[in-house]
Design an enzyme around this catalytic site. Structure first.
Site, PDB file in Angstrom:
ATOM      1  N   HIS A  31      -8.275  -0.365  -3.451  1.00 36.03           N
ATOM      2  CA  HIS A  31      -7.220  -1.219  -3.980  1.00 36.03           C
ATOM      3  C   HIS A  31      -7.710  -2.063  -5.153  1.00 36.03           C
ATOM      4  O   HIS A  31      -8.748  -2.722  -5.098  1.00 36.03           O
ATOM      5  CB  HIS A  31      -6.593  -2.093  -2.887  1.00 36.03           C
ATOM      6  CG  HIS A  31      -5.974  -1.262  -1.797  1.00 36.03           C
ATOM      7  ND1 HIS A  31      -5.616  -1.778  -0.579  1.00 36.03           N
ATOM      8  CD2 HIS A  31      -5.668   0.070  -1.744  1.00 36.03           C
ATOM      9  CE1 HIS A  31      -5.108  -0.811   0.179  1.00 36.03           C
ATOM     10  NE2 HIS A  31      -5.136   0.313  -0.516  1.00 36.03           N
TER      11      HIS A  31
ATOM     12  N   CYS B  38      -1.273  -8.069  -1.159  1.00 35.69           N
ATOM     13  CA  CYS B  38      -1.124  -6.975  -0.191  1.00 35.69           C
ATOM     14  C   CYS B  38       0.107  -7.176   0.689  1.00 35.69           C
ATOM     15  O   CYS B  38       0.826  -6.227   1.005  1.00 35.69           O
ATOM     16  CB  CYS B  38      -2.355  -6.890   0.711  1.00 35.69           C
ATOM     17  SG  CYS B  38      -3.926  -6.775  -0.135  1.00 35.69           S
TER      18      CYS B  38
ATOM     19  N   ASP C 172       0.799  -1.222   0.000  1.00 35.82           N
ATOM     20  CA  ASP C 172       0.000   0.000   0.000  1.00 35.82           C
ATOM     21  C   ASP C 172       0.832   1.272   0.000  1.00 35.82           C
ATOM     22  O   ASP C 172       0.489   2.248  -0.669  1.00 35.82           O
ATOM     23  CB  ASP C 172      -0.932   0.017   1.213  1.00 35.82           C
ATOM     24  CG  ASP C 172      -1.841  -1.195   1.269  1.00 35.82           C
ATOM     25  OD1 ASP C 172      -1.894  -1.944   0.280  1.00 35.82           O
ATOM     26  OD2 ASP C 172      -2.486  -1.399   2.305  1.00 35.82           O
TER      27      ASP C 172
ATOM     28  N   ASP D 271      -2.895   5.264  -2.714  1.00 39.41           N
ATOM     29  CA  ASP D 271      -2.235   4.053  -2.239  1.00 39.41           C
ATOM     30  C   ASP D 271      -1.635   3.335  -3.434  1.00 39.41           C
ATOM     31  O   ASP D 271      -2.259   3.257  -4.509  1.00 39.41           O
ATOM     32  CB  ASP D 271      -3.229   3.114  -1.556  1.00 39.41           C
ATOM     33  CG  ASP D 271      -3.474   3.438  -0.092  1.00 39.41           C
ATOM     34  OD1 ASP D 271      -3.115   4.556   0.342  1.00 39.41           O
ATOM     35  OD2 ASP D 271      -4.048   2.580   0.615  1.00 39.41           O
TER      36      ASP D 271
ATOM     37  N   ASP E  91      -6.407  -4.737  -6.436  1.00 38.24           N
ATOM     38  CA  ASP E  91      -6.067  -6.155  -6.496  1.00 38.24           C
ATOM     39  C   ASP E  91      -7.142  -7.103  -5.979  1.00 38.24           C
ATOM     40  O   ASP E  91      -6.862  -8.281  -5.718  1.00 38.24           O
ATOM     41  CB  ASP E  91      -4.722  -6.438  -5.812  1.00 38.24           C
ATOM     42  CG  ASP E  91      -4.554  -5.751  -4.472  1.00 38.24           C
ATOM     43  OD1 ASP E  91      -5.562  -5.294  -3.914  1.00 38.24           O
ATOM     44  OD2 ASP E  91      -3.411  -5.689  -3.981  1.00 38.24           O
TER      45      ASP E  91
END
Length: 366
Positions: free
Chosen positions: A244, A351, A116, A195, A246
């Site tokens: 995020h 992550c 991040d 991020d 992902d």
């Protein structure tokens, strides 16, 4: 007389998500603290988790939760090392200590997710201006590594540090958008925030989702910083709590991208992807266990949060049988690994890792 500097071969070099991995940073759980109450934390949680975490705000994570997740983290580190990859770790920091600026005070969070706060593009490692106040000072855990990489020849950049004023955020009564409504975001454009985990790298092309921690101003900053050699494409997300890329859009190999059918309309993907195989993720298997199901900081689509060791081998959650089968059907070699307890700290395999060096050159895949 000053001696001329000697050009060093950088230990940092990554251009995509799939070249053969050589070195990686893996997160830690020591010092993990449940963040001080703030809309950036509360507004991103599932409703049940929000109620359960509220009385624990600012306290260290319960030892039993850390212990269970630590076993899984140790297993991940062992798997990566057995693959011949060098694993590095951030420093141990006690995030239960309050930090303050002239405008606010907050306790920290953890370094479970190095993905991040840092993004690697080529030989440059960039500190990102994260939107959570509880993560504003997270980079102190990485300074030893960053100094080492810089001394060995890497480029080290820090994006402009935001003030994180109250005016940046929606109010404490913020609620995510309902299905079919336009997405409501927690952050506006009054400060520059993003991020790293909202970006995915495919050589000269990067993909990004606007989210509750990444605004257009942040995207524009990275676009200008990387310059004409790279192009950033925005992926439209229908996630009611976007945070995020992902669990939404995951490049797996040249010409193959995994997408979330609930959050992404494949017909609205950037036109440059028309030559790629768009792999639609299967419905995730149920999350096992009461605590994992109700204390998880992430959605069920964390099943998509896989990590590539190379173009074939992919680390995937052991409980996600449907995802493993889909990956095999698509020509990959899944490496099932238990990691469900780690979700309580906000992340999955992608992550928890930051690829520092992959064996490959900069190129275009489109």
């Amino acid at each position: 007389m000053t001696q001329p500097s000697v050009a060093l071969e950088s230990p940092v070099r990554t251009y995509n998500e799939w070249d053969p991995l050589e070195e990686v940073v893996v997160g830690r759980l020591e010092g993990a603290t449940i963040p001080t109450r703030h809309v950036t934390f509360d507004g991103n949680l599932p409703a049940i988790a929000r109620r359960l975490y509220r009385p624990l705000a600012g306290r260290r994570y319960p030892r039993i939760l850390v212990k269970r997740a630590q076993r899984e983290l140790d297993g991940l580190v062992g798997l990566i090392e057995q693959a011949g990859v060098r694993v590095r770790r951030p420093d141990i920091v006690d995030f239960s200590v309050s930090c303050a600026t002239p405008n606010w005070r907050s306790k920290g969070f953890c370094v479970a997710s190095p993905r991040d706060g840092l993004i690697v593009v080529g030989d440059e490692i960039i500190e990102t201006p994260m939107a959570w106040r509880s993560r504003q000072f997270e980079m102190r855990a990485y300074k030893t590594l960053l100094k080492e990489y810089f001394a060995a020849g890497a480029r080290w950049t820090a994006a402009p540090r935001p003030r994180l004023l109250d005016s940046l955020y929606a109010g404490r009564d913020f609620r995510p958008s309902a299905p079919g409504e336009p997405v409501r975001y927690i952050v506006d454009e009054s400060e520059l925030v993003f991020d790293a985990a909202d970006f995915a790298r495919c050589g000269r092309d990067l993909f990004v989702t606007r989210s509750n921690v990444t605004n257009r101003t942040g995207i524009d900053w990275l676009r200008r910083h990387l310059g004409a050699g790279f192009t950033i494409h925005e992926v439209e997300s229908r996630c009611p709590q976007p945070m995020h890329i992902d669990t939404t859009f995951v490049p797996l190999a040249p010409g193959k991208v995994l997408v979330n059918p609930e959050y992404v309309d494949p017909s609205r993907l950037p036109a440059i992807l028309r030559s790629w195989d768009v792999l639609v993720a299967p419905e995730p298997d149920p999350i096992p266990g009461f605590l994992n199901a109700h204390l998880s900081l992430v959605s069920k689509w964390i099943a998509m949060n896989v990590f590539m060791l190379d173009e074939k081998r992919v680390i995937v959650e052991a409980s996600q049988v449907r995802m493993q089968k889909a990956l095999r059907d698509w020509g990959f070699e899944p490496l099932p690994t238990p990691f469900m307890n780690y979700k309580l700290f906000g992340g999955g395999f992608h992550c928890a890792t930051l690829d520092i060096r992959r064996r490959g050159e900069l190129q275009s895949y489109f």
